[in-house]
Scaffold this motif. Structure first.
Motif, PDB file in Angstrom:
ATOM      1  N   VAL A  79      58.337  25.313 111.723  1.00 41.27           N
ATOM      2  CA  VAL A  79      58.090  25.513 110.343  1.00 41.27           C
ATOM      3  C   VAL A  79      59.267  25.500 109.472  1.00 41.27           C
ATOM      4  CG1 VAL A  79      57.320  27.163 108.488  1.00 41.27           C
ATOM      5  CG2 VAL A  79      56.021  26.915 110.933  1.00 41.27           C
ATOM      6  N   VAL A  80      60.651  25.986 109.939  1.00 42.37           N
ATOM      7  CA  VAL A  80      62.014  25.864 109.329  1.00 42.37           C
ATOM      8  C   VAL A  80      62.136  24.394 109.100  1.00 42.37           C
ATOM      9  CG1 VAL A  80      64.185  26.899 109.138  1.00 42.37           C
ATOM     10  CG2 VAL A  80      62.298  28.289 109.537  1.00 42.37           C
ATOM     11  N   ARG A  81      62.146  23.792 110.599  1.00 43.26           N
ATOM     12  CA  ARG A  81      62.557  22.560 110.761  1.00 43.26           C
ATOM     13  C   ARG A  81      61.725  21.553 109.709  1.00 43.26           C
ATOM     14  NH1 ARG A  81      62.623  22.874 115.634  1.00 43.26           N
ATOM     15  NH2 ARG A  81      60.597  21.584 116.190  1.00 43.26           N
ATOM     16  N   GLU A  82      60.433  21.720 109.998  1.00 45.54           N
ATOM     17  CA  GLU A  82      59.774  20.747 109.123  1.00 45.54           C
ATOM     18  C   GLU A  82      60.061  21.007 107.557  1.00 45.54           C
ATOM     19  OE1 GLU A  82      56.211  19.717 106.301  1.00 45.54           O
ATOM     20  OE2 GLU A  82      56.994  21.713 106.873  1.00 45.54           O
ATOM     21  N   GLY A  83      60.312  22.446 106.865  1.00 46.30           N
ATOM     22  CA  GLY A  83      60.804  22.561 105.720  1.00 46.30           C
ATOM     23  C   GLY A  83      61.991  22.033 105.311  1.00 46.30           C
ATOM     24  N   LEU A  84      62.975  21.911 106.195  1.00 46.04           N
ATOM     25  CA  LEU A  84      64.388  21.333 106.017  1.00 46.04           C
ATOM     26  C   LEU A  84      64.105  19.744 105.683  1.00 46.04           C
ATOM     27  CD1 LEU A  84      66.460  23.201 108.346  1.00 46.04           C
ATOM     28  CD2 LEU A  84      66.695  23.595 106.071  1.00 46.04           C
ATOM     29  N   VAL A  85      63.330  19.183 106.505  1.00 49.96           N
ATOM     30  CA  VAL A  85      63.089  17.774 106.465  1.00 49.96           C
ATOM     31  C   VAL A  85      62.520  17.503 105.187  1.00 49.96           C
ATOM     32  CG1 VAL A  85      61.873  15.807 107.564  1.00 49.96           C
ATOM     33  CG2 VAL A  85      63.095  17.452 109.072  1.00 49.96           C
ATOM     34  N   ARG A  86      61.453  18.257 104.811  1.00 46.98           N
ATOM     35  CA  ARG A  86      60.829  17.939 103.474  1.00 46.98           C
ATOM     36  C   ARG A  86      61.559  18.012 102.088  1.00 46.98           C
ATOM     37  NH1 ARG A  86      57.249  22.034 103.429  1.00 46.98           N
ATOM     38  NH2 ARG A  86      55.711  20.973 104.469  1.00 46.98           N
ATOM     39  N   GLN A  87      62.519  19.149 102.271  1.00 47.45           N
ATOM     40  CA  GLN A  87      63.453  19.283 101.200  1.00 47.45           C
ATOM     41  C   GLN A  87      64.403  18.027 101.045  1.00 47.45           C
ATOM     42  OE1 GLN A  87      62.012  22.539  99.817  1.00 47.45           O
ATOM     43  NE2 GLN A  87      63.901  21.976  98.853  1.00 47.45           N
ATOM     44  N   TRP A  88      64.912  17.519 102.325  1.00 50.44           N
ATOM     45  CA  TRP A  88      65.779  16.456 102.339  1.00 50.44           C
ATOM     46  C   TRP A  88      64.824  15.167 101.830  1.00 50.44           C
ATOM     47  CZ3 TRP A  88      65.083  11.467 104.415  1.00 50.44           C
ATOM     48  CH2 TRP A  88      66.610  10.628 104.698  1.00 50.44           C
TER      49      TRP A  88
ATOM     50  N   GLU B 206      73.102  27.153 112.932  1.00 50.48           N
ATOM     51  CA  GLU B 206      74.093  28.163 113.307  1.00 50.48           C
ATOM     52  C   GLU B 206      73.212  29.445 113.837  1.00 50.48           C
ATOM     53  OE1 GLU B 206      77.552  31.157 111.862  1.00 50.48           O
ATOM     54  OE2 GLU B 206      77.014  29.303 110.674  1.00 50.48           O
ATOM     55  N   THR B 207      72.102  29.830 113.194  1.00 49.18           N
ATOM     56  CA  THR B 207      71.541  30.776 113.413  1.00 49.18           C
ATOM     57  C   THR B 207      70.437  30.682 114.390  1.00 49.18           C
ATOM     58  OG1 THR B 207      70.091  30.805 111.650  1.00 49.18           O
ATOM     59  CG2 THR B 207      72.083  32.048 110.982  1.00 49.18           C
ATOM     60  N   GLY B 208      70.267  29.568 114.715  1.00 48.44           N
ATOM     61  CA  GLY B 208      68.861  29.060 115.586  1.00 48.44           C
ATOM     62  C   GLY B 208      67.625  28.976 114.758  1.00 48.44           C
ATOM     63  N   ALA B 209      67.537  29.340 113.570  1.00 46.49           N
ATOM     64  CA  ALA B 209      66.516  29.079 112.878  1.00 46.49           C
ATOM     65  C   ALA B 209      65.951  27.823 112.760  1.00 46.49           C
ATOM     66  CB  ALA B 209      66.770  29.694 111.421  1.00 46.49           C
TER      67      ALA B 209
ATOM     68  N   HIS C 210      63.916  22.930  93.891  1.00 47.79           N
ATOM     69  CA  HIS C 210      65.097  24.142  93.958  1.00 47.79           C
ATOM     70  C   HIS C 210      64.509  25.627  94.130  1.00 47.79           C
ATOM     71  CE1 HIS C 210      69.032  25.720  92.287  1.00 47.79           C
ATOM     72  NE2 HIS C 210      69.285  25.052  93.499  1.00 47.79           N
ATOM     73  N   GLN C 211      63.397  25.796  93.740  1.00 44.71           N
ATOM     74  CA  GLN C 211      62.693  27.165  94.039  1.00 44.71           C
ATOM     75  C   GLN C 211      62.490  27.261  95.668  1.00 44.71           C
ATOM     76  OE1 GLN C 211      59.252  28.391  91.768  1.00 44.71           O
ATOM     77  NE2 GLN C 211      60.624  28.968  90.198  1.00 44.71           N
ATOM     78  N   SER C 212      61.910  26.231  96.231  1.00 44.31           N
ATOM     79  CA  SER C 212      61.754  25.884  97.528  1.00 44.31           C
ATOM     80  C   SER C 212      62.894  25.992  98.450  1.00 44.31           C
ATOM     81  CB  SER C 212      60.768  24.633  97.720  1.00 44.31           C
ATOM     82  OG  SER C 212      59.583  24.325  97.146  1.00 44.31           O
ATOM     83  N   LEU C 213      63.946  25.618  97.858  1.00 46.58           N
ATOM     84  CA  LEU C 213      65.034  25.524  98.696  1.00 46.58           C
ATOM     85  C   LEU C 213      65.562  26.968  98.711  1.00 46.58           C
ATOM     86  CD1 LEU C 213      67.358  24.106  99.972  1.00 46.58           C
ATOM     87  CD2 LEU C 213      68.562  23.930  98.137  1.00 46.58           C
ATOM     88  N   GLY C 214      65.470  27.751  97.727  1.00 48.60           N
ATOM     89  CA  GLY C 214      65.829  29.270  97.617  1.00 48.60           C
ATOM     90  C   GLY C 214      65.108  29.900  98.546  1.00 48.60           C
ATOM     91  N   GLU C 215      63.581  29.732  98.440  1.00 46.44           N
ATOM     92  CA  GLU C 215      62.974  30.424  99.431  1.00 46.44           C
ATOM     93  C   GLU C 215      63.300  30.057 101.246  1.00 46.44           C
ATOM     94  OE1 GLU C 215      59.227  29.058  98.184  1.00 46.44           O
ATOM     95  OE2 GLU C 215      59.185  30.369  96.230  1.00 46.44           O
ATOM     96  N   LEU C 216      63.547  28.962 101.309  1.00 49.05           N
ATOM     97  CA  LEU C 216      63.951  28.596 102.756  1.00 49.05           C
ATOM     98  C   LEU C 216      65.463  29.092 103.156  1.00 49.05           C
ATOM     99  CD1 LEU C 216      63.078  26.523 104.924  1.00 49.05           C
ATOM    100  CD2 LEU C 216      64.143  24.759 104.006  1.00 49.05           C
ATOM    101  N   ALA C 217      66.100  29.198 102.039  1.00 51.48           N
ATOM    102  CA  ALA C 217      67.461  30.040 102.182  1.00 51.48           C
ATOM    103  C   ALA C 217      67.235  31.240 102.830  1.00 51.48           C
ATOM    104  CB  ALA C 217      68.390  29.709 101.143  1.00 51.48           C
ATOM    105  N   VAL C 218      66.582  32.051 102.118  1.00 48.61           N
ATOM    106  CA  VAL C 218      66.490  33.487 102.711  1.00 48.61           C
ATOM    107  C   VAL C 218      65.491  33.699 103.984  1.00 48.61           C
ATOM    108  CG1 VAL C 218      66.699  34.427 100.281  1.00 48.61           C
ATOM    109  CG2 VAL C 218      64.490  33.762 100.968  1.00 48.61           C
ATOM    110  N   ARG C 219      64.674  32.658 104.391  1.00 51.54           N
ATOM    111  CA  ARG C 219      64.104  32.389 105.465  1.00 51.54           C
ATOM    112  C   ARG C 219      65.154  32.259 106.748  1.00 51.54           C
ATOM    113  NH1 ARG C 219      58.490  29.213 106.619  1.00 51.54           N
ATOM    114  NH2 ARG C 219      57.719  31.073 105.703  1.00 51.54           N
TER     115      ARG C 219
END
Length: 380
Positions: free
Chosen positions: A267-276, A259-262, A310-319
């Motif tokens: 870097v964000v996209r790679e983080g999302l894939v890694r979390q999944w 939604e935000t375009g992030a 879960h910590q990494s997800l929280g950091e990714l959320a604020v990013r």
């Protein structure tokens, strides 16, 4: 050993999903919800001994229920500690009288429990507890302090690890006592305000609180063995339900990134894939652990995995949120503390994930000493 779901398990899943869809409250009294679950037979699944539970189902159906409960958006369980920690401990170590007295009210949702383990000077190092229980006729008098006690302000009972052996040290001379919380003047519960603004935990002070002699689980001085057995139950079937909640949080972060375009940021996209991908690995590891032989290090490995994840997800959320993650609502005033939004709460609360329930340092020590056979860490 393969862990899979049969057609019968899937029929059970459909039943659970249908019941939850009809009965999950939009809001209301969590304690009454526990009684609703108990009356419908959804509490105490798998307690095969003595008819104490509601449904003598196997492990796969316990997993199915835990997953469907998490998916349904039902209220957080306030009966979890009694049902999933104390009950299996009593089934393994309790006397017939203890089982008959305590298991039926847990299965019915009538009595709630809290856990008296951690202390200010003995958090993850459980063998350092100093709370003392002194025999006084047909009872013990308990004095000391416990901390980070979830649900202590609501609980009817607390299972307390205390030192019954005078002059004992470390894991010697400990006992697990079942203590009624309704003892005005002898038990003082004080909520702990967290940086999230909520108070999920409490300090509990015991000043001569009574516990009956027949309410010592496993016998006097056997508390360490019983306590370690209880901790083994802590990371069982509920781990899979926890992962359903994690998946929902990840889904919200992904949606926000789109939604935000992030999500256009590599870097964000790679983080999302890694979390999944890591969440999928955690699920497979949990299923493998449940379906295979006992593994001393499995609970510690699982805790290390999900805490950091879960910590990494929280950091990714604020990013993903960007600068907006650092500010509150526009109508905030100092006189009225504002509510954190879900991503802010995720980021702040997840900072504790690598500490509570046994810190990462303690989990690594367990793996090193008990699994790999490395020299023990010096004490003192």
């Amino acid at each position: 050993m393969e862990f899979g779901f049969t057609s019968g398990d899937e029929e059970f899943r459909a039943q659970a999903r249908e019941w939850l869809a009809e009965h999950v409250p939009a809001a209301g009294n969590r304690r009454e919800w526990e009684r609703t679950l108990g009356k419908a037979g959804w509490t105490g699944l798998g307690w095969s001994e003595g008819g104490y539970g509601n449904r003598p189902v196997g492990l796969t159906r316990q997993v199915v229920w835990a997953e469907e409960y998490a998916r349904s958006g039902a209220p957080a369980r306030c009966g979890h500690i009694g049902e999933n920690l104390l009950a299996p401990t009593l089934l393994a170590h309790g006397s017939t009288e203890q089982k008959s007295r305590f298991l039926p009210p847990i299965a019915a949702g009538d009595e709630l429990w809290c856990q008296g383990y951690s202390e200010p000077g003995a958090g993850s190092d459980l063998a350092g507890v100093r709370t003392a229980a002194v025999r006084d006729g047909d009872a013990y008098r308990i004095s000391g302090q416990k901390i980070w006690t979830s649900l202590a302000h609501e609980a009817d009972w607390c299972f307390v690890l205390a030192r019954t052996g005078a002059g004992s040290a470390r894991h010697h001379g400990l006992s697990l006592l079942l203590v009624p919380m309704d003892q005005p003047g002898r038990i003082d519960v004080r909520p702990i305000r967290q940086m999230t603004g909520t108070s999920d935990f409490n300090e509990v002070f015991f000043d001569g609180a009574h516990a009956r002699v027949e309410h010592v689980v496993g016998g006097e001085g056997d508390g360490w063995r019983v306590a370690m057995s209880l901790l083994g139950f802590e990371r069982g079937v509920s781990t899979l339900a926890q992962q359903i909640g994690f998946a929902a949080e990840l889904g919200r972060v992904v949606a926000a990134a789109v939604e935000t375009g992030a999500a256009e940021d590599p870097v964000v996209r790679e983080g999302l894939v890694r979390q999944w991908a890591e969440l999928r690995v955690m699920r497979w590891n949990a299923l493998r652990t449940l379906g295979g032989p006992a593994d001393t290090g499995a609970p510690s490995v699982a805790k290390l995995l999900w805490g950091r994840w879960h910590q990494s997800l929280g950091e990714l959320a604020v990013r993903v949120r960007g600068a907006g993650a650092a500010v509150g609502p526009a109508d905030w005033t100092p006189a009225a503390p504002y509510e954190l939004d879900p991503f802010q709460h995720l980021f702040l609360f997840s900072r504790a994930d690598t500490v509570y329930g046994g810190s990462d340092e303690i989990q690594r020590t367990i793996i090193a000493e008990r699994v790999l056979g490395l020299p023990r860490e010096p004490k003192g």
